[in-house]
Scaffold this motif. Structure first.
Motif, short mmCIF file in Angstrom:
data_model
loop_
_atom_site.label_atom_id
_atom_site.label_comp_id
_atom_site.label_asym_id
_atom_site.label_seq_id
_atom_site.Cartn_x
_atom_site.Cartn_y
_atom_site.Cartn_z
N PRO A 1 8.81 -1.74 -18.48
CA PRO A 1 7.84 -2.59 -18.92
C PRO A 1 7.61 -3.16 -16.74
CG PRO A 1 10.40 -2.74 -18.53
CD PRO A 1 10.39 -1.52 -18.60
N MET A 2 6.20 -3.68 -17.16
CA MET A 2 5.15 -3.95 -16.33
C MET A 2 6.07 -5.55 -15.72
SD MET A 2 1.54 -3.12 -16.91
CE MET A 2 0.88 -2.82 -15.62
N THR A 3 6.87 -5.83 -16.76
CA THR A 3 7.64 -6.98 -16.16
C THR A 3 8.88 -7.08 -15.16
OG1 THR A 3 9.11 -7.19 -18.16
CG2 THR A 3 6.69 -8.41 -18.30
N LEU A 4 9.10 -5.83 -14.85
CA LEU A 4 10.27 -6.19 -14.20
C LEU A 4 9.68 -6.14 -12.76
CD1 LEU A 4 12.06 -2.67 -15.00
CD2 LEU A 4 12.64 -4.96 -16.15
N THR A 5 10.82 -5.89 -12.00
CA THR A 5 10.48 -6.01 -10.25
C THR A 5 10.21 -4.60 -9.78
OG1 THR A 5 12.93 -5.94 -9.78
CG2 THR A 5 11.94 -8.37 -10.00
N ILE A 6 9.80 -4.44 -8.42
CA ILE A 6 8.66 -3.29 -8.57
C ILE A 6 10.25 -2.53 -7.56
CG2 ILE A 6 8.89 -3.61 -5.73
CD1 ILE A 6 6.19 -2.23 -7.61
N ASP A 7 11.24 -2.87 -7.43
CA ASP A 7 12.42 -1.72 -6.63
C ASP A 7 12.92 -0.84 -8.12
OD1 ASP A 7 13.38 -4.74 -8.28
OD2 ASP A 7 15.39 -3.39 -7.54
N LYS A 8 12.37 -1.36 -9.16
CA LYS A 8 13.02 -0.95 -10.06
C LYS A 8 12.30 1.27 -10.14
CE LYS A 8 15.76 -4.06 -11.78
NZ LYS A 8 15.41 -4.60 -10.98
N ILE A 9 11.23 0.73 -9.34
CA ILE A 9 10.26 1.86 -9.64
C ILE A 9 10.25 1.98 -8.45
CG2 ILE A 9 9.14 1.91 -11.98
CD1 ILE A 9 6.64 0.74 -10.26
N PRO B 1 -0.80 -1.35 6.52
CA PRO B 1 -0.73 -0.34 5.30
C PRO B 1 -1.01 -1.67 4.30
CG PRO B 1 1.20 0.22 6.39
CD PRO B 1 0.43 -0.42 7.75
N LEU B 2 -0.68 -1.77 3.27
CA LEU B 2 -0.42 -2.74 2.21
C LEU B 2 0.94 -2.51 1.92
CD1 LEU B 2 -1.86 -4.59 -0.28
CD2 LEU B 2 -2.03 -2.67 -1.83
N THR B 3 1.62 -3.50 2.07
CA THR B 3 2.82 -4.04 1.63
C THR B 3 3.12 -4.99 1.09
OG1 THR B 3 2.41 -5.73 3.51
CG2 THR B 3 3.50 -3.48 3.96
N THR B 4 4.33 -5.19 -0.12
CA THR B 4 4.53 -6.10 -0.89
C THR B 4 5.99 -6.80 -0.74
OG1 THR B 4 4.40 -6.95 -2.90
CG2 THR B 4 5.10 -4.65 -2.58
N ALA B 5 6.71 -7.65 -1.57
CA ALA B 5 8.16 -7.81 -1.41
C ALA B 5 8.77 -7.55 -2.63
CB ALA B 5 8.03 -9.15 -1.50
N ILE B 6 10.32 -7.06 -2.32
CA ILE B 6 10.54 -6.46 -2.79
C ILE B 6 11.07 -7.11 -4.37
CG2 ILE B 6 12.90 -7.44 -2.08
CD1 ILE B 6 14.59 -4.51 -2.29
N SER C 1 8.44 -8.78 -6.16
CA SER C 1 7.39 -8.75 -6.47
C SER C 1 6.95 -8.09 -8.00
CB SER C 1 6.12 -7.69 -5.65
OG SER C 1 6.60 -8.34 -4.32
N ILE C 2 6.98 -8.89 -9.29
CA ILE C 2 6.56 -7.62 -9.94
C ILE C 2 5.41 -6.66 -10.11
CG2 ILE C 2 5.92 -8.49 -12.79
CD1 ILE C 2 8.38 -10.16 -11.76
N ILE C 3 6.11 -5.67 -11.06
CA ILE C 3 5.46 -4.30 -11.20
C ILE C 3 3.75 -4.79 -11.84
CG2 ILE C 3 4.86 -2.28 -12.21
CD1 ILE C 3 7.71 -1.94 -12.87
N LYS C 4 3.31 -5.37 -12.22
CA LYS C 4 1.91 -5.96 -12.93
C LYS C 4 1.67 -6.60 -11.85
CE LYS C 4 -0.62 -8.43 -17.17
NZ LYS C 4 -0.18 -9.48 -17.43
N GLU C 5 1.85 -7.19 -11.06
CA GLU C 5 1.03 -7.69 -9.79
C GLU C 5 1.12 -7.01 -8.81
OE1 GLU C 5 4.48 -10.36 -8.30
OE2 GLU C 5 3.44 -11.84 -10.06
N THR C 6 1.60 -6.04 -8.72
CA THR C 6 1.56 -4.92 -7.51
C THR C 6 0.79 -4.13 -7.36
OG1 THR C 6 3.93 -5.04 -7.19
CG2 THR C 6 2.83 -2.82 -5.81
N ALA C 7 0.15 -3.91 -8.92
CA ALA C 7 -0.77 -2.56 -9.95
C ALA C 7 -2.01 -3.41 -9.22
CB ALA C 7 -0.37 -2.65 -10.93
#
Length: 635
Positions: free
Chosen positions: A225-233, A174-179, A181-187
């Motif tokens: 905002p897309m500048t937050l880290t991925i854990d926020k969403i 599965p696709l994974t990312t670190a906690i 990571s920024i939302i924009k980069e994850t998208a």
């Protein structure tokens, strides 16, 4: 409070699974329940009807669950007061696979699925009850309240539902990312990988998950905002499972937690490393796949070794099915279809090797294969009938079919089916002959039984056409039915033969064990327990002129319909047959043998009790045989 709803809630609270809910919860459910009045013989739903939006509880009366095959109605079960049926909408998208018809005037409560779903999601006991019920023929609490009848029984022309209890294939990368990571980069990462989710991990432990839905509802709406880290969403914690989770379990977990993904981890918790991800799409794919895949492999097979591989896979499927507690009637049905496909392909391969047949013919399996009851790698039993040919050609034609039969038997032996030790194989010249010769054979067996050394073997009345001319089978079946008319001598012979099996229990209700030979101190499960049921089912089926049903379990089910006065005995025998065969199959798989002889001491206390209880109907069945037939000449 609505008085009617209150009365319904009072009724439900003493039956499972409703007894696991509070009275207030039951009242909420009851306010949405529809009351249905059925006249005698009125159907609530029929085979192939579209699924209803409700499941059902019998408030009063009796509902018969049945199927119709070849114009014969087969009773699967009877639902009485407090029993639940029609659960299919919880698990499947395809139409009903049976008919629910009122045996007498009945009142039914229809419980909307959507109304009941929240209580499934919130209550583990209710959840487990539905799951277990879907996986079993019936369920009863210790006090017999709340018996639940499954409507998932399958037959040869139906889509297999054993699939619902097989382990799922899942995405192991599965696709994974670190906690961090920024939302924009994850998208961007999700877009580049064409993935509708990303698993958030920390040292390969699952922390949370972000899906397309999260991106749409939280980012596209500018809530975050897309500048937050991925854990926020992200959604956290993830719902974790072990890799052997079944389709049915996965479906209920998605329902329970209102999620669309399950995370597969080493130990099934979010405290261990990620092994993969299961999505709703995986469940859809799994529902589209079934043991039919093995059938396709069989059709592609070119050599015996290819068929052997499929048979080994079938053994794994049987083992997994038993581990998942799938009803043995389901397992037997699936195994029967796959075994028959293997036999058919063996005939085809042999025919290709030997060259075209000089006459039309039919290959029959008999015994456990003919009854579609062969779960273990026991022996092969068969016979062959070829059409009548000119007398001048008879010897050459028979020689061809003997050679063909020897090839087929050899192929099946390489697959793992040993030839019958009694010589009941088509490679034996006695069991490979013309239609006229076979008609004479059956006439002799049925009209003058016991007059010569070629005594009748009951398994020749448990035949299944594997491949070949259906008109040949029809000719034999019509002859058998004709010869059962007013044929007391034949049933005298069969009846006494059915009663000759060694008793399973002593006068003091102890297991009768073998007292000599290599199986000394073991219990002969086949001859002392299973075969008496097989013989009795055959005897009563023939005497009742029931055509086209070979399986012992289904024979007893049909006999319960044909003989209402003795339905309780026949239904008890049907259930006993499944219990005994399950014990034999489990023991056979565990010990890598045919499961015929078992060591009683090695059984658990529960299994010993099950075995002894399954032997209880034997005495009633024996008495019924004695009462139904004048057993004199061959006594």
């Amino acid at each position: 409070m609505n008085a009617i709803a209150s009365r319904i809630a009072d009724f439900l609270k003493v039956h499972l699974p409703f007894s696991n809910l509070t009275f207030d919860e039951l009242t909420q459910i009851a306010t949405n329940i529809r009351v249905i009045n059925l006249e005698k013989d009125q159907s609530l739903f029929q085979i192939n009807d579209k699924l209803h939006d409700s499941f059902y509880v019998v408030a009063s009366g009796v509902i018969n669950l049945s199927i119709v095959s070849d114009a014969e109605e087969t009773l699967l079960n009877k639902c009485v007061e407090g029993e639940i049926f029609g659960l299919r909408p919880f698990f499947a998208k395809n139409n009903y696979m049976m008919t629910a018809k009122a045996r007498e005037e009945s009142i039914i409560y229809a419980i909307p699925i959507e109304t009941f779903k929240p209580f499934v999601a919130q209550n583990t006991e209710v959840l487990n009850f539905l799951l277990e019920s879907f996986a079993s023929t019936n369920y009863s609490s210790n006090d017999s309240n709340g018996k639940l009848i499954s409507d998932t029984v399958i037959f040869s022309n139906s889509k297999s539902e054993t699939q619902y209890f097989q382990s799922l294939t899942y995405n192991k990368f599965p696709l994974t990312t670190a906690i961090t990571s920024i939302i924009k980069e994850t998208a961007q990462l999700m877009t580049e990988n064409n993935s509708d989710f990303v698993l958030v991990t920390d040292k390969n432990y699952p922390i949370g998950i972000v899906t397309d839905s999260d991106m749409r509802s939280k980012i596209a709406t500018a809530r975050f905002p897309m500048t937050l880290t991925i854990d926020k969403i992200m959604s956290s914690p993830v719902i974790a499972v072990t890799e052997n989770v079944s389709l049915a379990e996965a479906q209920l977990l998605l329902l329970q937690y209102s999620v669309s993904h399950l995370c597969v981890t080493v130990d099934g918790t979010d405290k261990s490393e990620v092994k993969g991800i299961i999505t709703e799409h995986d469940l859809i794919i799994a529902q589209a796949s079934n043991p039919g895949v093995l059938i396709k492999e069989i059709k592609r097979s070119q050599e015996p070794k290819d068929l052997r591989k499929v048979r080994l896979k079938l053994a794994e499927l049987i083992q997994t099915s038993l581990d998942k507690n799938i009803p043995l009637s389901h397992v037997m049905n699936v195994a029967g279809e796959i075994n028959t496909a293997i036999l058919k392909r063996a005939v085809e391969i042999a025919t290709i090797e030997l060259g075209s047949a000089p006459a039309r013919f039919a290959w029959f399996s008999i015994g456990s294969q003919g009854r579609k009851e062969q779960l273990l790698l026991t022996d092969q039993d068969s016979f062959l009938i070829f059409e009548d040919v000119a007398e001048a050609n008879y010897r050459d034609v028979k020689d061809y079919f003997i050679k063909l039969s020897k090839k087929i038997v050899s192929i099946l032996e390489q697959v793992g089916y040993a030839p019958c030790s009694y010589g009941y194989n088509a490679s034996n010249m006695f069991w490979c002959k013309s239609l006229t010769d076979w008609i004479k054979q059956y006439d002799t067996w049925m009209n003058t039984p016991g007059e010569n050394s070629d005594n009748i073997s009951g398994i020749f009345f448990d035949y299944e056409l594997v491949i070949g001319e259906s008109k040949i089978e029809e000719a034999i079946s019509n002859l058998v039915m004709k010869n059962t008319q007013k044929n007391g001598l034949f049933f005298d012979y069969l009846g006494n033969d059915a009663l000759r099996k060694p008793a399973p229990l002593s006068f003091f209700k102890k297991f009768n064990l073998e007292d000599e030979g290599i199986y000394k101190d073991k219990f002969d499960l086949k001859n002392r327990a299973i075969m008496p049921l097989v013989d009795a089912a055959r005897l009563f089926t023939l005497s009742n002129h029931i055509k086209g049903i070979n399986n012992t379990y289904l024979r007893f089910k049909q006999l319960a319909i044909s003989n209402p006065a003795n339905s309780e005995v026949f239904l008890a025998c049907a259930e006993a047959f499944l219990v005994l065969n399950k014990i034999r199959t489990v023991e056979g798989l565990k010990n890598d043998n045919d499961g015929q002889y078992i060591t009683i001491e090695n059984l658990s206390k529960v299994d010993k009790e099950k075995l002894k209880n399954a032997l209880n109907p034997m005495k009633e069945l024996e008495d019924l045989i004695k009462d139904s037939f004048q057993l004199t000449q061959f006594s």
